[in-house]
Design a protein around this motif. Structure first.
Motif, PDB file in Angstrom:
ATOM      1  N   ILE A  12      -8.413   1.634  -2.928  1.00  0.00           N
ATOM      2  CA  ILE A  12      -8.243   2.971  -2.302  1.00  0.00           C
ATOM      3  C   ILE A  12      -8.811   3.330  -0.780  1.00  0.00           C
ATOM      4  CG2 ILE A  12      -9.448   5.169  -2.690  1.00  0.00           C
ATOM      5  CD1 ILE A  12      -9.006   4.698  -5.769  1.00  0.00           C
ATOM      6  N   GLU A  13      -9.864   2.516  -0.668  1.00  0.00           N
ATOM      7  CA  GLU A  13     -10.478   2.384   0.598  1.00  0.00           C
ATOM      8  C   GLU A  13      -9.304   2.083   1.946  1.00  0.00           C
ATOM      9  OE1 GLU A  13     -13.933  -0.038   1.247  1.00  0.00           O
ATOM     10  OE2 GLU A  13     -15.256   1.385  -0.235  1.00  0.00           O
ATOM     11  N   ALA A  49     -12.829   4.686  12.586  1.00  0.00           N
ATOM     12  CA  ALA A  49     -11.620   4.304  11.661  1.00  0.00           C
ATOM     13  C   ALA A  49     -11.246   2.881  11.845  1.00  0.00           C
ATOM     14  CB  ALA A  49     -10.537   5.226  11.758  1.00  0.00           C
ATOM     15  N   ASN A 100      -3.455   9.718  10.868  1.00  0.00           N
ATOM     16  CA  ASN A 100      -3.481  11.291  11.068  1.00  0.00           C
ATOM     17  C   ASN A 100      -4.737  11.483  12.520  1.00  0.00           C
ATOM     18  OD1 ASN A 100      -2.174  12.281   9.204  1.00  0.00           O
ATOM     19  ND2 ASN A 100      -3.679  11.871   7.867  1.00  0.00           N
ATOM     20  N   HIS A 136     -13.822   0.756  10.061  1.00  0.00           N
ATOM     21  CA  HIS A 136     -14.092   1.014   8.598  1.00  0.00           C
ATOM     22  C   HIS A 136     -12.569   0.360   8.147  1.00  0.00           C
ATOM     23  CE1 HIS A 136     -16.432   4.897   9.310  1.00  0.00           C
ATOM     24  NE2 HIS A 136     -16.775   3.740   9.567  1.00  0.00           N
ATOM     25  N   SER A 143      -4.212   6.197   6.062  1.00  0.00           N
ATOM     26  CA  SER A 143      -3.850   7.547   6.326  1.00  0.00           C
ATOM     27  C   SER A 143      -4.724   8.060   7.475  1.00  0.00           C
ATOM     28  CB  SER A 143      -3.937   8.095   4.978  1.00  0.00           C
ATOM     29  OG  SER A 143      -3.873   9.354   5.209  1.00  0.00           O
ATOM     30  N   ASN A 144      -5.917   7.761   7.422  1.00  0.00           N
ATOM     31  CA  ASN A 144      -6.970   8.372   8.363  1.00  0.00           C
ATOM     32  C   ASN A 144      -6.444   7.801   9.647  1.00  0.00           C
ATOM     33  OD1 ASN A 144      -9.263   9.636   9.152  1.00  0.00           O
ATOM     34  ND2 ASN A 144     -10.481   8.080   9.164  1.00  0.00           N
ATOM     35  N   ALA A 185      -6.013   2.182   1.410  1.00  0.00           N
ATOM     36  CA  ALA A 185      -5.060   3.361   1.666  1.00  0.00           C
ATOM     37  C   ALA A 185      -5.734   4.593   2.374  1.00  0.00           C
ATOM     38  CB  ALA A 185      -4.741   3.675   0.099  1.00  0.00           C
ATOM     39  N   ASN A 186      -6.889   4.988   2.126  1.00  0.00           N
ATOM     40  CA  ASN A 186      -7.621   6.028   2.905  1.00  0.00           C
ATOM     41  C   ASN A 186      -7.495   5.847   4.426  1.00  0.00           C
ATOM     42  OD1 ASN A 186      -7.915   7.353   0.440  1.00  0.00           O
ATOM     43  ND2 ASN A 186      -9.902   7.077   0.155  1.00  0.00           N
ATOM     44  N   GLN A 187      -8.222   4.716   4.566  1.00  0.00           N
ATOM     45  CA  GLN A 187      -8.115   4.493   6.100  1.00  0.00           C
ATOM     46  C   GLN A 187      -6.853   4.177   6.810  1.00  0.00           C
ATOM     47  OE1 GLN A 187     -10.753   4.715   7.917  1.00  0.00           O
ATOM     48  NE2 GLN A 187     -11.816   4.953   5.897  1.00  0.00           N
ATOM     49  N   ASN A 197     -11.402   0.335  -6.040  1.00  0.00           N
ATOM     50  CA  ASN A 197     -12.147   0.769  -4.990  1.00  0.00           C
ATOM     51  C   ASN A 197     -11.524   0.165  -3.547  1.00  0.00           C
ATOM     52  OD1 ASN A 197     -14.345   2.379  -3.563  1.00  0.00           O
ATOM     53  ND2 ASN A 197     -15.066   0.253  -3.388  1.00  0.00           N
ATOM     54  N   TYR A 222       0.903  -1.335   0.079  1.00  0.00           N
ATOM     55  CA  TYR A 222       0.110  -0.122   0.002  1.00  0.00           C
ATOM     56  C   TYR A 222       0.874   1.086  -0.011  1.00  0.00           C
ATOM     57  CZ  TYR A 222      -3.901  -3.181   0.922  1.00  0.00           C
ATOM     58  OH  TYR A 222      -4.707  -4.199   1.020  1.00  0.00           O
TER      59      TYR A 222
END
Length: 484
Positions: A400-401, A471, A411, A474, A407-408, A403-405, A397, A45
């Motif tokens: 990307i989901e 998060a 952060n 998710h 990072s989330n 990868a987004n989580q 999809n 990732y």
């Protein structure tokens, strides 16, 4: 030369030309190359520090969630949720479709019995035959003529081009797709219940913070009124503090309404009428956010139900193309029957005299005006191409989901640490501002703003903690956990 020989040669030429014509027609059957899917994924990732196959998605949801009240809600929802039960019925429909298509390429055998009465005119061929033919001890056919029959009939379409078998295999893939659809619904349902549950805990803590802050503000209001009586504050200060107290009292009722709505949302997901949701909210900030192991992207192809569903639908669409292409070729059928028939029931058992049987073989194929078959074939190809894009979209999809989580989560972790420092500083500033106001070293407005900022920072801290817990859920869902 003998004319019979010439005629025989001519007939053979006509048959040969007819066969050549048919072969020429079927040699023009359209053929399109199936679009191949691209399911390549990066080795790791984006932004991942290390590559490890350890994956949190392999955990069962009972092991992933530790709150017994949340586990109880999920347990109930997996039994009572209406949408999930509707999906289970769709799986049953898909199973029946497999049975139906499997029966299409097996012989059909039926039982047939009949009784008939008929009176024909004497001055017809049948009438004349009946009048002049003696039958056993009777001198003529009975009038009116009856007919009784009893037997078995069978029909069978030979699956030469594997059209029926491919159709059955496509139904199997559709069934597997519906199962994965149910699994995907389970992961989303579990995630939605967990989100609503954590939202409820956060609202409980926000309500508690508002009530704590109201006590502080009411004490500050009493202090300002005393200061006014001592001529050290004015009416404006009193009114401003009264307005702030009223504002937070109003906010308290708004939060209570949100609690009711969130509870009812959970009750709806669980499939029951509204009732209080059992929970423990006082240890909200102590909830541990465990480490999530993302594994490698290739594991998404096996773990995520939506990707597996798209894969099965793609496999079914490829078989549908083969079925549609087979419609251009002739179909071969066999029909047969065996039974007993007589004009008088007493003769039915006299065999072989009353025995009848038949066997017919036929070949039927489209020759002229094949537009409907062409259209169906083109439609099947278009659906196959669309299924490829759906499959590739599901893979992209999913990646990307995750990868987004990833990072989330990182952060939110950093944000939560900073917000804790902010809350600690503003909480200390409340006492400090109160003492400074009492000693007339600052204006009342600074006390007011300090209390307001402290409450807002605490509310934001609750929201950040809630977002951290969500998060984690998710991420578990994005990795494909929750259904196994």
């Amino acid at each position: 030369m003998n004319l019979n020989i010439i005629a025989g040669v001519g007939r053979h030429r006509v048959r040969l030309l007819g066969l050549i014509s048919i072969l020429a027609v079927y040699s023009c059957v359209p053929s399109k190359t199936l679009k191949e899917e691209n399911k390549s994924l990066p080795d790791a990732y984006h932004g991942a520090v290390s590559v490890d196959t350890m994956n949190t998605a392999s955990l069962k949801w009972r092991d992933f969630f530790s709150d017994p009240y949340l586990v109880s809600l999920i347990d109930t929802a997996l039994v009572n949720n209406q949408e999930l039960n509707v999906m289970l019925q769709r799986i049953e429909v898909a199973q029946n479709e497999i049975r139906a298509r499997k029966g299409e390429y097996l012989p059909f055998v039926g039982f047939q019995a009949g009784a008939e009465v008929e009176k024909v005119g004497e001055y017809t061929r049948n009438g004349a035959v009946e009048k002049n033919l003696d039958i056993m001890e009777d001198k003529e056919f009975p009038e009116p003529l009856t007919d009784y029959s009893l037997g078995l009939v069978a029909s069978w379409e030979l699956d030469v081009w594997k059209k029926l078998r491919n159709s059955k295999k496509a139904a199997v893939f559709e069934y597997l797709s519906s199962v994965e659809g149910k699994n995907f619904m389970e992961t989303n349902l579990i995630s939605e219940i967990a989100d609503s549950y954590y939202e409820l805990l956060a609202l409980d803590n926000q309500l508690a913070l508002i009530e704590q802050n109201l006590k502080i503000q009411e004490n500050a209001l009493k202090m300002v009124r005393i200061q006014k009586q001592a001529a050290r504050a004015n009416e404006l200060a009193v009114r401003r503090f009264e307005a702030e107290v009223a504002k937070n009292q109003s906010h308290k009722f708004e939060v209570r309404q949100q609690i009711v709505e969130t509870e009812n949302k959970l009750n709806f997901l669980v499939g029951r009428t509204p009732r209080p949701i059992a929970r423990v909210s006082n240890n909200f900030f102590e909830s541990v956010v465990d480490t999530i192991y993302a594994g490698i992207p290739a594991q998404l192809l096996q773990n995520r139900p939506d990707i597996r569903r798209a894969e099965y639908e793609l496999a079914a669409s490829k078989l549908d193309v083969k079925v549609a292409r087979a419609n251009f070729y002739p179909s071969f059928g066999i029909k047969a029957g065996v039974g007993l028939q007589a004009f008088n029931p007493k003769y039915l058992t006299e065999t072989p005299a009353s025995l009848l049987y038949s066997a017919v073989g036929d070949i039927v194929g489209p020759l002229i005006n094949r537009n409907a078959i062409k259209a169906e074939y083109n439609t099947a190809n278009a659906r196959q191409v669309a299924a490829v894009y759906e499959y590739e979209k599901a893979i992209l999809n999913g990646y990307i989901e995750v990868a987004n989580q990833l990072s989330n989560i990182e952060n939110l972790k950093n944000s939560y640490g900073l917000k804790v420092k902010q809350v600690d500083a503003l909480t200390e500033s409340i006492d400090l501002s109160t003492r400074l106001f009492q000693s007339a070293r600052i204006e009342y407005i600074e006390v007011l703003f300090t209390q307001r900022e402290a409450l807002e920072s605490k509310m934001e801290l609750v929201e950040t903690k809630r977002d951290q817990l969500m998060a984690r859920v998710h991420m578990y869902r994005a990795l494909g956990g929750g259904w196994n």
